[in-house]
Design an enzyme around this catalytic site. Structure first.
Site, PDB file in Angstrom:
ATOM      1  N   GLU A  58       0.816  -1.212   0.000  1.00  0.00           N
ATOM      2  CA  GLU A  58       0.000   0.000   0.000  1.00  0.00           C
ATOM      3  C   GLU A  58       0.852   1.264   0.000  1.00  0.00           C
ATOM      4  OE1 GLU A  58      -2.933   0.247  -0.786  1.00  0.00           O
ATOM      5  OE2 GLU A  58      -3.519  -1.845  -0.662  1.00  0.00           O
ATOM      6  N   CYS A 112     -12.478  -0.048 -15.904  1.00  0.00           N
ATOM      7  CA  CYS A 112     -13.026   1.313 -15.848  1.00  0.00           C
ATOM      8  C   CYS A 112     -11.870   2.292 -15.680  1.00  0.00           C
ATOM      9  CB  CYS A 112     -14.002   1.414 -14.676  1.00  0.00           C
ATOM     10  SG  CYS A 112     -15.046   2.890 -14.687  1.00  0.00           S
ATOM     11  N   CYS A 115     -15.541  -0.630 -21.694  1.00  0.00           N
ATOM     12  CA  CYS A 115     -16.922  -0.867 -21.288  1.00  0.00           C
ATOM     13  C   CYS A 115     -17.453  -2.198 -21.836  1.00  0.00           C
ATOM     14  CB  CYS A 115     -17.807   0.292 -21.725  1.00  0.00           C
ATOM     15  SG  CYS A 115     -17.301   1.887 -21.011  1.00  0.00           S
ATOM     16  N   CYS A 127     -16.994  -4.690 -19.207  1.00  0.00           N
ATOM     17  CA  CYS A 127     -17.448  -4.315 -17.864  1.00  0.00           C
ATOM     18  C   CYS A 127     -18.690  -5.079 -17.421  1.00  0.00           C
ATOM     19  CB  CYS A 127     -17.722  -2.816 -17.797  1.00  0.00           C
ATOM     20  SG  CYS A 127     -18.201  -2.277 -16.137  1.00  0.00           S
ATOM     21  N   CYS A 149     -24.676   1.133 -15.766  1.00  0.00           N
ATOM     22  CA  CYS A 149     -23.770   2.258 -15.509  1.00  0.00           C
ATOM     23  C   CYS A 149     -24.445   3.569 -15.907  1.00  0.00           C
ATOM     24  CB  CYS A 149     -22.477   2.080 -16.296  1.00  0.00           C
ATOM     25  SG  CYS A 149     -21.338   3.488 -16.174  1.00  0.00           S
TER      26      CYS A 149
END
Length: 318
Positions: free
Chosen positions: A64, A220, A227, A230, A236
């Site tokens: 992280e 995305c 798309c 997706c 969406c």
DNA sequence: AAAACGTGGCT
DNA sequence: TAGCCAAGTTT
């Protein structure tokens, strides 16, 4: 449109000491959204070292820090080296901060290395060497902000938190709000959206956090969203609105060439490459303009990234 | 609240 | 090519 996507606000576990509301009934659309994205994640998630079953909280935390503003591909090799060299927080804490900066290599934003080193020290001292489970305790560590605290608690310990990074923000901006890009700075409205969509069940919430982030990273995307791939394209809001282009203020741009940052980068590169102290002349060679060069070096010293020794000699902090 | 803070790949 | 963008935090 998508209004019923966020009509059941739930509490983020960020407010953990408060009693958790009994599973509020999520809207049917939210439940569908969860399933679609989580199922997609099951089929398409990348096999990343910090996601493997044997990856501990320390591995997650190191990842992280490294991933803050830095692409996965560049983090991969450095993360592997760090975990091999410093398998536990106490191992890193036992090293000099300079070694952490050196091992950071060219990941950028080297203050992160210093902060991760300091966080490891705090974990060794205050937390018995174990990465803390609580969001508030994580947040108290150097270099850990709202996002990183939520990410570590969620990914390492399966806790329920809204994990709002640039990927998730973009997914919500499109799917829920119907715009191409999120605002420059995170807004209260975004936090509300994220909280309202957070699954009530802890394990599902953790899975959802990872899944929405991965969707933003792989499908995305900012430049050219896929798309066609997706799982939630059909519901969406942005697509349903005809994928309107971005409106409003230009997105955050960063200049770099000629800035102090560039000079700092060059100076530190020299220090990293040298096993021992470096004479002033070697540093002077990296930048022609003396005033800016001196200012950059002062800044590095100020930040604790460079240690001045006697008579114009410098090194990474011992 | 805006600005500083690295680095490199992609379009 | 020049700009955009990448799992943010700190001051």
């Amino acid at each position: 449109m998508s209004t019923d996507l966020h009509h059941t606000p739930e509490h983020d576990a960020t407010e953990r000491p408060a009693p958790e509301p009994a599973s509020v009934t999520a809207s049917p659309r939210a439940a569908v959204l969860h399933d679609l994205v989580i199922d997609w994640f099951g089929a398409h998630a990348r096999d990343l070292p910090w996601r493997r079953p044997d990856a501990g909280a320390w591995s997650v935390m190191v990842s992280e820090f490294m991933l803050q503003q830095t692409p996965v591909a560049r983090v991969l090799p450095v993360h592997e080296q760090w975990l091999a060299r410093w398998p536990r927080p106490a191992d890193l804490a036992a090293e000099s901060p300079g070694e952490a900066v050196r091992a950071w290599g060219r990941l950028g934003y080297p203050r992160r290395a210093l902060r991760l080193h300091a966080a490891a020290g705090a974990i060794a001292q205050r937390h018995g060497g174990e990465v803390p489970h609580e969001h508030a305790e994580l947040l108290a560590l150097p270099g850990v902000g709202e996002y990183t605290a939520a990410a570590v608690a969620s990914f390492a310990y399966g806790r329920r938190h809204t994990v709002l990074d640039t990927n998730v923000r973009r997914v919500f901006a499109r799917v829920v709000t119907g715009v191409a890009h999120p605002p420059n700075a995170t807004t209260a409205a975004e936090r509300r959206t994220a909280a309202s969509l957070l699954p009530a069940d802890e394990a599902t919430a953790a899975r959802w956090a990872a899944a929405t982030m991965e969707l933003g990273a792989l499908v995305c995307t900012a430049r050219s969203p896929q798309c066609g791939q997706c799982p939630v394209a059909a519901l969406c809001a942005w697509r349903l609105a005809g994928s309107p282009p971005h409106e409003g203020p230009p997105r955050r741009g960063q200049t770099y060439a000629g800035t102090d940052r560039q000079v700092r980068g060059r100076l530190l590169a020299v220090l990293r490459a040298s096993p021992g102290p470096v004479p002033q002349a070697a540093l002077d060679a990296v930048w022609h303009e003396p005033v800016q060069r001196a200012r950059a070096l002062d800044g590095l010293v100020e930040d604790g990234l460079v240690e001045p020794l006697a008579h114009g000699v410098y090194r990474l902090p011992a």
